[in-house]
Design a protein around this motif. Structure first.
Motif, PDB file in Angstrom:
ATOM      1  N   GLN A   1       0.804  -1.217   0.000  1.00 49.57           N
ATOM      2  CA  GLN A   1       0.000   0.000   0.000  1.00 49.57           C
ATOM      3  C   GLN A   1       0.843   1.277   0.000  1.00 49.57           C
ATOM      4  N   LEU A   2       2.150   1.139   0.013  1.00 49.79           N
ATOM      5  CA  LEU A   2       3.024   2.309   0.107  1.00 49.79           C
ATOM      6  C   LEU A   2       2.816   3.285  -1.054  1.00 49.79           C
ATOM      7  N   GLN A   3       2.605   2.745  -2.248  1.00 50.78           N
ATOM      8  CA  GLN A   3       2.417   3.629  -3.400  1.00 50.78           C
ATOM      9  C   GLN A   3       1.156   4.475  -3.258  1.00 50.78           C
ATOM     10  N   HIS A   4       0.106   3.921  -2.656  1.00 49.58           N
ATOM     11  CA  HIS A   4      -1.130   4.672  -2.455  1.00 49.58           C
ATOM     12  C   HIS A   4      -0.911   5.856  -1.513  1.00 49.58           C
ATOM     13  N   ILE A   5      -0.065   5.660  -0.519  1.00 47.72           N
ATOM     14  CA  ILE A   5       0.243   6.768   0.395  1.00 47.72           C
ATOM     15  C   ILE A   5       1.040   7.834  -0.342  1.00 47.72           C
ATOM     16  N   GLU A   6       1.928   7.394  -1.223  1.00 51.43           N
ATOM     17  CA  GLU A   6       2.708   8.353  -2.013  1.00 51.43           C
ATOM     18  C   GLU A   6       1.790   9.171  -2.926  1.00 51.43           C
ATOM     19  N   ILE A   7       0.759   8.539  -3.490  1.00 49.18           N
ATOM     20  CA  ILE A   7      -0.208   9.259  -4.324  1.00 49.18           C
ATOM     21  C   ILE A   7      -0.949  10.299  -3.479  1.00 49.18           C
ATOM     22  N   ALA A   8      -1.344   9.906  -2.263  1.00 46.81           N
ATOM     23  CA  ALA A   8      -2.026  10.847  -1.361  1.00 46.81           C
ATOM     24  C   ALA A   8      -1.115  12.033  -1.045  1.00 46.81           C
ATOM     25  N   ARG A   9       0.157  11.770  -0.850  1.00 43.59           N
ATOM     26  CA  ARG A   9       1.117  12.839  -0.570  1.00 43.59           C
ATOM     27  C   ARG A   9       1.267  13.784  -1.767  1.00 43.59           C
ATOM     28  N   ARG A  10       1.295  13.204  -2.959  1.00 46.26           N
ATOM     29  CA  ARG A  10       1.411  14.016  -4.180  1.00 46.26           C
ATOM     30  C   ARG A  10       0.191  14.928  -4.346  1.00 46.26           C
ATOM     31  N   ILE A  11      -0.992  14.347  -4.069  1.00 48.82           N
ATOM     32  CA  ILE A  11      -2.226  15.129  -4.189  1.00 48.82           C
ATOM     33  C   ILE A  11      -2.227  16.261  -3.164  1.00 48.82           C
ATOM     34  N   ALA A  12      -1.862  15.949  -1.932  1.00 42.35           N
ATOM     35  CA  ALA A  12      -1.822  16.968  -0.874  1.00 42.35           C
ATOM     36  C   ALA A  12      -0.855  18.087  -1.252  1.00 42.35           C
ATOM     37  N   SER A  13       0.310  17.704  -1.731  1.00 45.11           N
ATOM     38  CA  SER A  13       1.329  18.688  -2.111  1.00 45.11           C
ATOM     39  C   SER A  13       0.857  19.553  -3.270  1.00 45.11           C
ATOM     40  N   ARG A  14       0.214  18.920  -4.255  1.00 42.28           N
ATOM     41  CA  ARG A  14      -0.276  19.654  -5.436  1.00 42.28           C
ATOM     42  C   ARG A  14      -1.324  20.701  -5.040  1.00 42.28           C
ATOM     43  N   PHE A  15      -2.248  20.301  -4.158  1.00 44.91           N
ATOM     44  CA  PHE A  15      -3.295  21.241  -3.724  1.00 44.91           C
ATOM     45  C   PHE A  15      -2.714  22.349  -2.841  1.00 44.91           C
ATOM     46  N   ASN A  16      -1.765  22.003  -1.994  1.00 45.05           N
ATOM     47  CA  ASN A  16      -1.134  23.019  -1.153  1.00 45.05           C
ATOM     48  C   ASN A  16      -0.445  24.089  -2.006  1.00 45.05           C
ATOM     49  N   GLN A  17       0.205  23.637  -3.074  1.00 43.55           N
ATOM     50  CA  GLN A  17       0.880  24.577  -3.978  1.00 43.55           C
ATOM     51  C   GLN A  17      -0.133  25.447  -4.721  1.00 43.55           C
ATOM     52  N   LYS A  18      -1.216  24.812  -5.142  1.00 42.54           N
ATOM     53  CA  LYS A  18      -2.231  25.552  -5.902  1.00 42.54           C
ATOM     54  C   LYS A  18      -2.898  26.624  -5.045  1.00 42.54           C
ATOM     55  N   ILE A  19      -3.230  26.265  -3.805  1.00 49.67           N
ATOM     56  CA  ILE A  19      -3.902  27.201  -2.907  1.00 49.67           C
ATOM     57  C   ILE A  19      -2.929  28.216  -2.319  1.00 49.67           C
ATOM     58  N   GLY A  20      -1.664  27.809  -2.203  1.00 44.93           N
ATOM     59  CA  GLY A  20      -0.676  28.716  -1.628  1.00 44.93           C
ATOM     60  C   GLY A  20      -0.619  28.673  -0.120  1.00 44.93           C
ATOM     61  N   LYS A  21      -1.159  27.612   0.459  1.00 48.56           N
ATOM     62  CA  LYS A  21      -1.091  27.430   1.910  1.00 48.56           C
ATOM     63  C   LYS A  21      -1.166  25.937   2.230  1.00 48.56           C
ATOM     64  N   LYS A  22      -0.856  25.591   3.470  1.00 41.00           N
ATOM     65  CA  LYS A  22      -0.850  24.196   3.872  1.00 41.00           C
ATOM     66  C   LYS A  22      -2.270  23.728   4.175  1.00 41.00           C
ATOM     67  N   LEU A  23      -3.005  23.449   3.111  1.00 41.53           N
ATOM     68  CA  LEU A  23      -4.391  23.004   3.239  1.00 41.53           C
ATOM     69  C   LEU A  23      -4.452  21.563   3.759  1.00 41.53           C
ATOM     70  N   PHE A  24      -3.500  20.747   3.314  1.00 37.18           N
ATOM     71  CA  PHE A  24      -3.460  19.338   3.719  1.00 37.18           C
ATOM     72  C   PHE A  24      -2.115  18.999   4.348  1.00 37.18           C
ATOM     73  N   VAL A  25      -2.165  18.184   5.378  1.00 38.69           N
ATOM     74  CA  VAL A  25      -0.954  17.609   5.952  1.00 38.69           C
ATOM     75  C   VAL A  25      -0.527  16.450   5.062  1.00 38.69           C
ATOM     76  N   LEU A  26       0.767  16.314   4.827  1.00 40.73           N
ATOM     77  CA  LEU A  26       1.255  15.193   4.032  1.00 40.73           C
ATOM     78  C   LEU A  26       1.307  13.940   4.905  1.00 40.73           C
ATOM     79  N   PRO A  27       0.522  12.914   4.566  1.00 38.56           N
ATOM     80  CA  PRO A  27       0.478  11.702   5.400  1.00 38.56           C
ATOM     81  C   PRO A  27       1.755  10.878   5.263  1.00 38.56           C
TER      82      PRO A  27
END
Length: 330
Positions: free
Chosen positions: A152-178
């Protein structure tokens, strides 16, 4: 307080691999730590495999009963059904779907594995977007620690990528990277009756919540070599011994190991010893499980209370995400 989240699909009764690899270690963390624990039955995920809604509902009861039988403290943890927060988690998953690259999702190990097994026309979209819904499960609660197996490690990496992408788009730490949490029990290999990793899809499970007769048949079906009763046996290359190590005491394991090396000890005797050990070790849990399955109103009450807590947190988080995303459809 850090948040830890664990999910298990309602595709059937939790087998010995689920219990040793996920349920027992997760309960230890949930009951004996300062983490805020979220434990959910992933019935929406189960739809990718099981199409019978009644079956999913029955399996959900079995999953919840198993967690409770092993002592999950619902005062310290939020135990809920994924579909009870379906509106929130699927809305968030849709946002993620619209911003995550298609090509990256095609590289998902789970998708490629299913692609090899199934005809393209038989595969459902849910199998493809499974990691996105899993990311929504995690990020909806801003869970920081996710106990997982290596697969399941790859699924967590996908969640991290999504969190990072949204944080960059919004310009703030909207999501914690799991972060994934691998520990010995969770990462260990629990062999099935054929020696391969125990899995419902492989039909090689040992179900401790079966009747005594069924459980005994499952254990008696464990694959062994053709050595005779008098022959010496290798305790490090035997599936019965591998399972015995996981459930028996150190002294019991040492005794069986000596018998294997000495000879004059058959696989039938070893299987009977494994059966008796499982019955003995899990007697209390089996009794609790059977009681809860006969009293589903108790399970309904626990799921209702858990859903209420999870829903409140999910609604608050989703409203916060909408506002920061400048998208409030309601």
């Amino acid at each position: 307080m850090k948040k830890i989240l664990t999910g298990i699909q309602s595709t059937g009764t939790p087998h010995l691999g689920n219990i040793l690899g996920v349920i027992i270690p997760s309960i230890k963390i949930a009951n004996h730590s300062n983490f805020s624990s979220f434990i959910f039955v992933a019935d929406l995920h189960s739809l990718t495999q099981v199409k019978d809604v009644k079956k999913i509902r029955d399996n959900t009861y079995k999953v919840v009963a198993a967690w409770l039988a092993f002592g999950l403290n619902t005062e310290k943890s939020i135990l809920y059904r994924q579909s009870d927060v379906a509106a929130e988690v699927t809305e968030l998953a849709w946002y993620f779907n619209c911003f995550f690259p298609y090509k990256r999702l095609t590289l998902s190990h789970s998708f490629k594995k299913e692609k090899k097994k199934n005809n393209h026309f038989k595969m459902n979209v849910g199998l493809f977007t499974y990691p996105i819904l899993m990311a929504a499960d995690i990020l909806l609660y801003n869970a920081e620690i996710i106990p997982v197996g290596k697969d399941q490690l790859q699924h967590i990496e996908i969640a991290r990528r999504i969190a990072s992408r949204f944080n960059q788009k919004i310009g703030k730490k909207l999501f914690v990277l799991p972060n994934p949490f691998l520990q010995k029990e969770i990462g260990s290999y629990v062999p099935g009756t054929d020696g391969k990793k125990m899995s419902k899809s492989k039909k090689n499970c040992i179900n401790i919540f079966s009747s005594d007769d069924t459980l005994k048949k499952q254990i008696m079906s464990i694959h062994t070599d053709n050595k005779s009763l008098k022959d010496k046996k290798n305790p490090d290359q035997d599936f019965v011994m591998s399972l015995y190590r996981l459930v028996a005491s150190i002294n019991e394991v040492d005794e069986m190991r000596e018998k294997y090396i000495k000879g004059g000890y058959g696989y039938l005797e070893a299987k009977i010893a494994l059966y008796e050990c499982i019955i003995r070790r899990f007697s209390v849990e089996r009794e609790k499980f059977f009681f809860l399955i006969k009293n589903k109103s108790l399970l309904d009450r626990i799921l209702y209370l858990g859903a209420k807590k999870a829903k409140n947190i999910a609604c608050e988080r989703l409203n916060f995400i909408r506002k920061n995303f400048n998208f409030s459809p309601y």
